[in-house]
Design a protein around this motif. Structure first.
Motif, PDB file in Angstrom:
ATOM      1  N   PHE A  60       0.827  -1.207   0.000  1.00  0.00           N
ATOM      2  CA  PHE A  60       0.000   0.000   0.000  1.00  0.00           C
ATOM      3  C   PHE A  60       0.865   1.262   0.000  1.00  0.00           C
ATOM      4  O   PHE A  60       0.604   2.218  -0.745  1.00  0.00           O
ATOM      5  CB  PHE A  60      -0.909  -0.006   1.232  1.00  0.00           C
ATOM      6  CG  PHE A  60      -1.675   1.260   1.439  1.00  0.00           C
ATOM      7  CD1 PHE A  60      -2.811   1.540   0.694  1.00  0.00           C
ATOM      8  CD2 PHE A  60      -1.256   2.191   2.387  1.00  0.00           C
ATOM      9  CE1 PHE A  60      -3.515   2.727   0.891  1.00  0.00           C
ATOM     10  CE2 PHE A  60      -1.951   3.372   2.584  1.00  0.00           C
ATOM     11  CZ  PHE A  60      -3.093   3.640   1.833  1.00  0.00           C
ATOM     12  N   LEU A  61       1.909   1.259   0.803  1.00  0.00           N
ATOM     13  CA  LEU A  61       2.803   2.424   0.856  1.00  0.00           C
ATOM     14  C   LEU A  61       3.583   2.581  -0.443  1.00  0.00           C
ATOM     15  O   LEU A  61       3.799   3.700  -0.924  1.00  0.00           O
ATOM     16  CB  LEU A  61       3.757   2.281   2.045  1.00  0.00           C
ATOM     17  CG  LEU A  61       3.098   2.288   3.435  1.00  0.00           C
ATOM     18  CD1 LEU A  61       4.129   1.987   4.513  1.00  0.00           C
ATOM     19  CD2 LEU A  61       2.425   3.627   3.713  1.00  0.00           C
ATOM     20  N   VAL A  62       4.013   1.448  -1.017  1.00  0.00           N
ATOM     21  CA  VAL A  62       4.729   1.504  -2.297  1.00  0.00           C
ATOM     22  C   VAL A  62       3.844   2.115  -3.370  1.00  0.00           C
ATOM     23  O   VAL A  62       4.287   2.971  -4.160  1.00  0.00           O
ATOM     24  CB  VAL A  62       5.194   0.091  -2.709  1.00  0.00           C
ATOM     25  CG1 VAL A  62       5.638   0.079  -4.170  1.00  0.00           C
ATOM     26  CG2 VAL A  62       6.335  -0.375  -1.818  1.00  0.00           C
ATOM     27  N   LEU A  63       2.584   1.684  -3.444  1.00  0.00           N
ATOM     28  CA  LEU A  63       1.663   2.227  -4.448  1.00  0.00           C
ATOM     29  C   LEU A  63       1.428   3.718  -4.226  1.00  0.00           C
ATOM     30  O   LEU A  63       1.336   4.490  -5.193  1.00  0.00           O
ATOM     31  CB  LEU A  63       0.341   1.466  -4.393  1.00  0.00           C
ATOM     32  CG  LEU A  63       0.389  -0.005  -4.845  1.00  0.00           C
ATOM     33  CD1 LEU A  63      -0.960  -0.679  -4.635  1.00  0.00           C
ATOM     34  CD2 LEU A  63       0.811  -0.099  -6.307  1.00  0.00           C
ATOM     35  N   ALA A  64       1.340   4.114  -2.937  1.00  0.00           N
ATOM     36  CA  ALA A  64       1.136   5.538  -2.647  1.00  0.00           C
ATOM     37  C   ALA A  64       2.318   6.374  -3.137  1.00  0.00           C
ATOM     38  O   ALA A  64       2.138   7.450  -3.731  1.00  0.00           O
ATOM     39  CB  ALA A  64       0.937   5.735  -1.145  1.00  0.00           C
ATOM     40  N   VAL A  65       3.538   5.874  -2.926  1.00  0.00           N
ATOM     41  CA  VAL A  65       4.733   6.596  -3.385  1.00  0.00           C
ATOM     42  C   VAL A  65       4.807   6.576  -4.909  1.00  0.00           C
ATOM     43  O   VAL A  65       5.149   7.568  -5.556  1.00  0.00           O
ATOM     44  CB  VAL A  65       6.001   5.987  -2.767  1.00  0.00           C
ATOM     45  CG1 VAL A  65       7.249   6.663  -3.320  1.00  0.00           C
ATOM     46  CG2 VAL A  65       5.975   6.124  -1.252  1.00  0.00           C
ATOM     47  N   ALA A  66       4.481   5.430  -5.516  1.00  0.00           N
ATOM     48  CA  ALA A  66       4.555   5.305  -6.971  1.00  0.00           C
ATOM     49  C   ALA A  66       3.584   6.255  -7.656  1.00  0.00           C
ATOM     50  O   ALA A  66       3.895   6.831  -8.714  1.00  0.00           O
ATOM     51  CB  ALA A  66       4.277   3.868  -7.385  1.00  0.00           C
ATOM     52  N   LEU A  67       2.399   6.435  -7.074  1.00  0.00           N
ATOM     53  CA  LEU A  67       1.420   7.348  -7.669  1.00  0.00           C
ATOM     54  C   LEU A  67       1.914   8.786  -7.650  1.00  0.00           C
ATOM     55  O   LEU A  67       1.502   9.605  -8.486  1.00  0.00           O
ATOM     56  CB  LEU A  67       0.086   7.230  -6.927  1.00  0.00           C
ATOM     57  CG  LEU A  67      -0.699   5.921  -7.167  1.00  0.00           C
ATOM     58  CD1 LEU A  67      -1.932   5.872  -6.277  1.00  0.00           C
ATOM     59  CD2 LEU A  67      -1.091   5.810  -8.637  1.00  0.00           C
ATOM     60  N   LYS A  68       2.783   9.072  -6.700  1.00  0.00           N
ATOM     61  CA  LYS A  68       3.380  10.414  -6.643  1.00  0.00           C
ATOM     62  C   LYS A  68       4.581  10.527  -7.571  1.00  0.00           C
ATOM     63  O   LYS A  68       5.161  11.609  -7.717  1.00  0.00           O
ATOM     64  CB  LYS A  68       3.816  10.735  -5.209  1.00  0.00           C
ATOM     65  CG  LYS A  68       2.652  10.923  -4.240  1.00  0.00           C
ATOM     66  CD  LYS A  68       3.142  11.109  -2.821  1.00  0.00           C
ATOM     67  CE  LYS A  68       4.095  12.292  -2.714  1.00  0.00           C
ATOM     68  NZ  LYS A  68       4.573  12.494  -1.330  1.00  0.00           N
ATOM     69  N   GLY A  69       4.966   9.393  -8.170  1.00  0.00           N
ATOM     70  CA  GLY A  69       6.099   9.416  -9.096  1.00  0.00           C
ATOM     71  C   GLY A  69       7.449   9.492  -8.423  1.00  0.00           C
ATOM     72  O   GLY A  69       8.436   9.877  -9.065  1.00  0.00           O
ATOM     73  N   GLY A  70       7.522   9.087  -7.154  1.00  0.00           N
ATOM     74  CA  GLY A  70       8.797   9.234  -6.461  1.00  0.00           C
ATOM     75  C   GLY A  70       9.415   7.929  -6.013  1.00  0.00           C
ATOM     76  O   GLY A  70      10.289   7.930  -5.143  1.00  0.00           O
ATOM     77  N   LEU A  71       8.984   6.786  -6.598  1.00  0.00           N
ATOM     78  CA  LEU A  71       9.457   5.507  -6.100  1.00  0.00           C
ATOM     79  C   LEU A  71      10.936   5.284  -6.367  1.00  0.00           C
ATOM     80  O   LEU A  71      11.663   4.781  -5.517  1.00  0.00           O
ATOM     81  CB  LEU A  71       8.636   4.373  -6.725  1.00  0.00           C
ATOM     82  CG  LEU A  71       8.910   2.970  -6.165  1.00  0.00           C
ATOM     83  CD1 LEU A  71       8.635   2.927  -4.669  1.00  0.00           C
ATOM     84  CD2 LEU A  71       8.055   1.926  -6.880  1.00  0.00           C
ATOM     85  N   TRP A  72      11.405   5.659  -7.570  1.00  0.00           N
ATOM     86  CA  TRP A  72      12.800   5.393  -7.914  1.00  0.00           C
ATOM     87  C   TRP A  72      13.635   6.669  -7.964  1.00  0.00           C
ATOM     88  O   TRP A  72      14.748   6.665  -8.461  1.00  0.00           O
ATOM     89  CB  TRP A  72      12.888   4.651  -9.244  1.00  0.00           C
ATOM     90  CG  TRP A  72      12.233   3.316  -9.190  1.00  0.00           C
ATOM     91  CD1 TRP A  72      11.065   2.947  -9.771  1.00  0.00           C
ATOM     92  CD2 TRP A  72      12.696   2.180  -8.452  1.00  0.00           C
ATOM     93  NE1 TRP A  72      10.761   1.658  -9.457  1.00  0.00           N
ATOM     94  CE2 TRP A  72      11.736   1.150  -8.659  1.00  0.00           C
ATOM     95  CE3 TRP A  72      13.811   1.919  -7.653  1.00  0.00           C
ATOM     96  CZ2 TRP A  72      11.872  -0.110  -8.095  1.00  0.00           C
ATOM     97  CZ3 TRP A  72      13.925   0.662  -7.088  1.00  0.00           C
ATOM     98  CH2 TRP A  72      12.973  -0.333  -7.298  1.00  0.00           C
ATOM     99  N   GLN A  73      13.084   7.752  -7.483  1.00  0.00           N
ATOM    100  CA  GLN A  73      13.883   8.976  -7.407  1.00  0.00           C
ATOM    101  C   GLN A  73      14.836   8.902  -6.219  1.00  0.00           C
ATOM    102  O   GLN A  73      14.655   8.102  -5.310  1.00  0.00           O
ATOM    103  CB  GLN A  73      12.974  10.201  -7.275  1.00  0.00           C
ATOM    104  CG  GLN A  73      12.092  10.434  -8.506  1.00  0.00           C
ATOM    105  CD  GLN A  73      11.214  11.646  -8.341  1.00  0.00           C
ATOM    106  OE1 GLN A  73      11.272  12.336  -7.324  1.00  0.00           O
ATOM    107  NE2 GLN A  73      10.391  11.920  -9.347  1.00  0.00           N
ATOM    108  N   VAL A  74      15.841   9.740  -6.249  1.00  0.00           N
ATOM    109  CA  VAL A  74      16.822   9.779  -5.168  1.00  0.00           C
ATOM    110  C   VAL A  74      16.604  11.073  -4.382  1.00  0.00           C
ATOM    111  O   VAL A  74      17.064  12.132  -4.781  1.00  0.00           O
ATOM    112  CB  VAL A  74      18.266   9.712  -5.705  1.00  0.00           C
ATOM    113  CG1 VAL A  74      19.249   9.671  -4.539  1.00  0.00           C
ATOM    114  CG2 VAL A  74      18.443   8.509  -6.614  1.00  0.00           C
ATOM    115  N   PRO A  75      15.872  10.986  -3.240  1.00  0.00           N
ATOM    116  CA  PRO A  75      15.546  12.196  -2.484  1.00  0.00           C
ATOM    117  C   PRO A  75      16.615  12.556  -1.468  1.00  0.00           C
ATOM    118  O   PRO A  75      16.311  13.069  -0.403  1.00  0.00           O
ATOM    119  CB  PRO A  75      14.242  11.815  -1.813  1.00  0.00           C
ATOM    120  CG  PRO A  75      14.390  10.356  -1.553  1.00  0.00           C
ATOM    121  CD  PRO A  75      15.236   9.800  -2.668  1.00  0.00           C
ATOM    122  N   GLY A  76      17.863  12.229  -1.754  1.00  0.00           N
ATOM    123  CA  GLY A  76      18.915  12.463  -0.777  1.00  0.00           C
ATOM    124  C   GLY A  76      18.761  11.499   0.381  1.00  0.00           C
ATOM    125  O   GLY A  76      18.426  10.344   0.182  1.00  0.00           O
ATOM    126  N   ALA A  77      18.984  11.980   1.595  1.00  0.00           N
ATOM    127  CA  ALA A  77      18.880  11.110   2.772  1.00  0.00           C
ATOM    128  C   ALA A  77      17.664  11.458   3.613  1.00  0.00           C
ATOM    129  O   ALA A  77      17.561  11.054   4.753  1.00  0.00           O
ATOM    130  CB  ALA A  77      20.150  11.235   3.611  1.00  0.00           C
TER     131      ALA A  77
END
Length: 390
Positions: free
Chosen positions: A135-152
């Protein structure tokens, strides 16, 4: 119409003063303890047998108290001359384990959720963790940020207030459910254990016994039995690693909360900060302890416990292991494309752990602590029959 043996058992229970008829598991513990009370060979093994000698009969509340006092070290089973295949079939560890499982169910709050103790197995625990993580993975994926690198920055993936809103209600409910359950247990067993109030010496002794896991020493200080007659300290050491690893991880989260709200320092933290130090040591300890407990659980002799509770035991062990290892993996994944995925896995495991705390094996630590405290109180009172071994 109920079977004749059930009617006889219920009449016996009512004659012994039980307001509620005893179950088959409780009646079996009472039967075996009557035999043990006549033998007393195991009197010095643990807290159960000295407490037993203060009683001539074993009503429901006494059975619940003694069952939760038992640490299932197996020493009495291996020492008993009346153990299976003897016709008396005395197996205190197994009989006590069955009643312990029943007490968790009986004292569950709310009562309707007590059946979760019977269903909270390995598959359910892992499925819950996996479902929450997905569920959390899908929520992040819908925002388009699953494979981005948001630093730390974890909060770039899940805002801090969102995490608090997700986890605080689940955690507070778990604490409330456990507190209300053990309060009922305490209220029921207090009259059966002298009814005296808790004194500072009794509280100090019980705390000492809990923190040292005193009664996992097998009665001789050489450890528990596992799959054979040999003593081993492995079970006690793995419990220590798990117990203190969990406490250190909880302390890391608590200190991090103080850092965030009092010092204005949001996560993540790096060494040598206190939250990171506590979390790293606690995570490694928890991972090692649960891996050891899993191995020992697989090798435990079938007579040393209740086979029906093994799925619940393994589910709890697996969730603790997954929480620890995913937390350590998250540390390694910071600043990489895998961070969001690992964070979702870790949060799913933690939420599943919190959700199942009141209805899984975690409850045994709470009920056992209450039983040890009542034992420390009772042993300081005169024996009502003048025969106590304390």
């Amino acid at each position: 119409m109920p079977p004749l043996d059930a009617l006889v058992r219920d009449a016996h229970a009512l004659a012994m003063g039980d307001a509620v008829p005893v179950s088959d598991a409780e009646a079996e513990v009472a039967r075996q303890l009557q035999i043990c009370n006549a033998c007393r060979y195991c009197e010095g093994f643990c807290a159960v047998f000295p407490a037993m000698t203060r009683r001539l009969e074993f009503p429901k509340a006494d059975v619940h108290f003694l069952a939760n006092l038992c640490h299932n070290c197996g020493a009495c089973l291996h020492a008993c001359q009346y153990a299976p295949p003897h016709e008396f079939a005395v197996n205190i560890p197994q009989a006590m384990a069955r009643v312990r499982g029943q007490t968790y169910h009986d004292y569950a709050w709310p009562p309707a959720l007590g059946k979760l103790y019977q269903r909270n197995g390995l598959t359910l625990s892992l499925a819950l963790a996996g479902g929450l993580a997905l569920f959390l993975v899908l929520a992040v994926a819908l925002k388009g940020g699953l494979w981005q690198v948001p630093g730390a920055d974890f909060y770039a993936i899940f805002p801090h207030n969102l995490l608090v809103g997700l986890f605080a209600p689940v955690f507070l409910f778990a604490v409330l459910a456990l507190a209300l359950g053990v309060r009922r247990f305490w209220r029921d067993v207090t009259p059966a254990t002298s009814g005296a109030p808790v004194s500072p010496p009794a509280a100090a002794e019980a705390t000492h016994d809990v923190l040292r896991l005193k009664y996992l020493d097998g009665g001789h200080g050489e450890g528990c039995h596992n799959d054979d007659d040999a003593y081993t300290l492995a079970r006690r050491r793995c419990h220590h690693l798990t117990f203190y690893g969990f406490l250190l991880c909880f302390a890391a989260t608590s200190v991090a909360t103080l850092y965030h709200y009092l010092l204005g320092q949001p996560a993540p933290y790096d060494l040598p900060s206190l939250p990171k130090l506590l979390g790293a040591v606690g995570g490694v300890s928890l991972a090692l302890g649960t891996a050891g407990l899993w191995r020992l659980n697989l090798r435990r002799h079938p007579l040393q416990g209740d086979a029906a509770q093994k799925p619940m035991d393994r589910g709890f062990i697996a969730l603790l292991f997954l929480t620890a290892t995913s937390g350590l993996a998250l540390w390694l994944a910071r600043g990489t494309p895998a961070m969001a995925l690992v964070l979702c896995l870790h949060l799913g495991a933690v939420m599943a752990l919190f959700a199942t705390l009141p209805y899984g094996k975690f409850a045994h630590g709470i009920f056992r602590t209450a039983a040890l405290l009542r034992h420390a109180v009772e042993k300081r009172q005169p024996s009502p029959i003048g025969l106590g071994a304390d």
